[in-house]
Motif scaffolding. Structure first.
Motif, PDB file in Angstrom:
ATOM      1  N   SER A 346      25.941  22.549  42.081  1.00  0.00           N
ATOM      2  CA  SER A 346      25.061  23.674  41.782  1.00  0.00           C
ATOM      3  C   SER A 346      23.666  23.454  42.354  1.00  0.00           C
ATOM      4  N   LEU A 347      23.154  22.220  42.226  1.00  0.00           N
ATOM      5  CA  LEU A 347      21.830  21.918  42.767  1.00  0.00           C
ATOM      6  C   LEU A 347      21.804  22.097  44.278  1.00  0.00           C
ATOM      7  N   ALA A 348      22.831  21.567  44.939  1.00  0.00           N
ATOM      8  CA  ALA A 348      22.863  21.640  46.402  1.00  0.00           C
ATOM      9  C   ALA A 348      22.996  23.084  46.873  1.00  0.00           C
ATOM     10  N   SER A 349      23.845  23.864  46.199  1.00  0.00           N
ATOM     11  CA  SER A 349      24.030  25.252  46.619  1.00  0.00           C
ATOM     12  C   SER A 349      22.789  26.091  46.328  1.00  0.00           C
ATOM     13  N   ALA A 350      21.942  25.610  45.411  1.00  0.00           N
ATOM     14  CA  ALA A 350      20.727  26.350  45.085  1.00  0.00           C
ATOM     15  C   ALA A 350      19.647  26.206  46.146  1.00  0.00           C
ATOM     16  N   LEU A 351      19.720  25.151  46.940  1.00  0.00           N
ATOM     17  CA  LEU A 351      18.660  24.903  47.917  1.00  0.00           C
ATOM     18  C   LEU A 351      18.786  25.799  49.144  1.00  0.00           C
ATOM     19  N   SER A 352      20.003  26.129  49.540  1.00  0.00           N
ATOM     20  CA  SER A 352      20.208  26.798  50.823  1.00  0.00           C
ATOM     21  C   SER A 352      20.026  28.307  50.841  1.00  0.00           C
TER      22      SER A 352
END
Length: 399
Positions: A346-352
């Motif tokens: 979730s954190l990684a997908s939130a950055l892009s």
């Protein structure tokens, strides 16, 4: 299926229908409020960051609190999210609500519900049927999300037929989203209570920690790539690049969801033949090649055809991935493993999404599709290299 499995899958279906509606509604609603693609991307990032924070909180307390209590709390938050988006116009307030709420712009399932349902579902049947059970869970969710996307077009046509404008229709649908939270809570109330002595133990990560952390890092890479092409932003790209109408977009995302859903039925059979890791990798790479090719499509029919081809392959890894995580950890660690592998995702997908919004503003070329597809292929190759020899119990037994 056991009664608990049926109820969990029914709850997943209702939630997914709401997610399918709002994932396509969100960019239209925000655009109608006057927000730019950069602001749409920023708000999408906020919603995904908030989902990560909530999922992390669930992971920290899941071994101390009853799963049903946490599920009820998430339902209350879903109701509050729908009410807030129906009544608020200010961008910064919506950013805050997006962060603390349950709104899901991806069209998949990125929410605090997920690790709780996964850990309960893993105990709802024998290990031999685990992948098949997760495939049904994913299938139902994908079909319901597809139905939600299609329903948005119907709701829009009906609303305009009685004289409502786009903002009024959007507010009504966000109220519907909140109401779904109440309906899901009623389903959770029917979950059978487990006697304390029969309840599966739940502990923080222990012996499985190294493998779970490596998987979490790899899943993060996959999700970072996926954040460039979440459904809300993919819809925005189709609207802006090809002038796709709302009704046509609803029909497209419906059929894409149907293809995604039924492809997952094959995951269990394919995994029995070639293994869970190979199923994840060898279906995922062709899907990403179709995504990259769509960025170079000369017209709308070619782009939609390539995206439908991608949809028929891209989610076959979902039940296999979930089953694999639940298989290689001890039963007591399953709730913690589900949270630990979902939080970094979730954190990684939130950055892009914010980066994708900037790219879409700066250039007419579909850079988000190319970058997202390339990162996902890198994840596939890394997963194959690191975990091809780590077998779940059922594969060890058949070896």
């Amino acid at each position: 299926m056991s009664p608990a499995a049926r109820l969990l899958i029914a709850a997943r279906a209702l939630r997914a229908f709401g997610d399918g509606v709002v994932a396509l509604l969100l960019p239209l609603h925000l655009t109608a409020l006057g927000f730019s693609p950069v602001q749409v991307g920023a708000l999408t990032t906020a919603t995904l960051l908030g989902s990560a924070a909530l999922t992390l909180l669930v992971g920290l307390v899941s071994h101390r609190l009853a799963p049903r209590a946490l599920l009820f709390a998430a339902c209350g938050l879903m109701l509050a999210t729908g009410l807030a988006f129906a009544g608020v116009k200010d961008f910064w307030v919506l950013m805050l609500v997006g962060f603390v709420g349950t709104l899901n712009p991806s069209g998949g399932d990125v929410s605090p519900f997920l690790p709780l349902e996964q850990s309960l579902l893993a105990h709802a049947g024998p290990d031999a049927d685990r992948t098949k059970l997760f495939a049904r869970y994913s299938l139902t969710g994908s079909l319901a999300a597809a139905a939600g996307a299609l329903a948005l077009g119907v709701f829009d046509r009906l609303g305009r037929g009685v004289g409502l404008d786009g903002l009024q229709i959007g507010r009504g649908l966000f109220l519907l989203y909140g109401g779904i939270g109440l309906a899901v809570a009623l389903i959770y109330r029917q979950l059978p209570k487990i006697a304390p002595e029969a309840e599966p133990p739940r502990t923080p990560l222990g012996p499985s920690r190294p493998q779970v952390l490596r998987l979490a890092a790899l899943f993060s890479l996959d999700s970072f790539g996926g954040g460039f092409i979440v459904q809300s932003l993919l819809a925005l790209w189709l609207f802006r690049t090809f002038g796709l109408s709302l009704q046509a977009a609803a029909a497209f995302f419906f059929w894409a969801g149907v293809l995604t859903a039924f492809s997952q039925l094959a995951a269990g059979r394919l995994a029995k033949r070639i293994g869970l890791v190979n199923t994840m990798v060898f279906t995922h790479i062709p899907a990403q090649l179709c995504l990259i090719a769509a960025a170079f499509a000369p017209n709308l029919p070619v782009a939609l055809t390539l995206l439908l081809m991608r949809a028929s392959l891209s989610a076959m890894d979902v039940p296999a991935r979930t089953s694999y995580v639940m298989a290689i950890v001890t039963p007591a660690e399953r709730a913690a493993a589900a949270s630990v592998t979902n939080v970094p995702r979730s954190l990684a997908s939130a950055l892009s999404p914010s980066l994708a919004g900037v790219l879409m503003t700066a250039s007419p070329f579909a850079w988000p599709l190319v970058i997202g597809g390339g990162l996902k292929i890198a994840y596939d190759l890394a997963l194959l290299g690191l975990f091809s020899r780590v077998k779940p119990p059922e594969e060890q037994a058949s070896a």
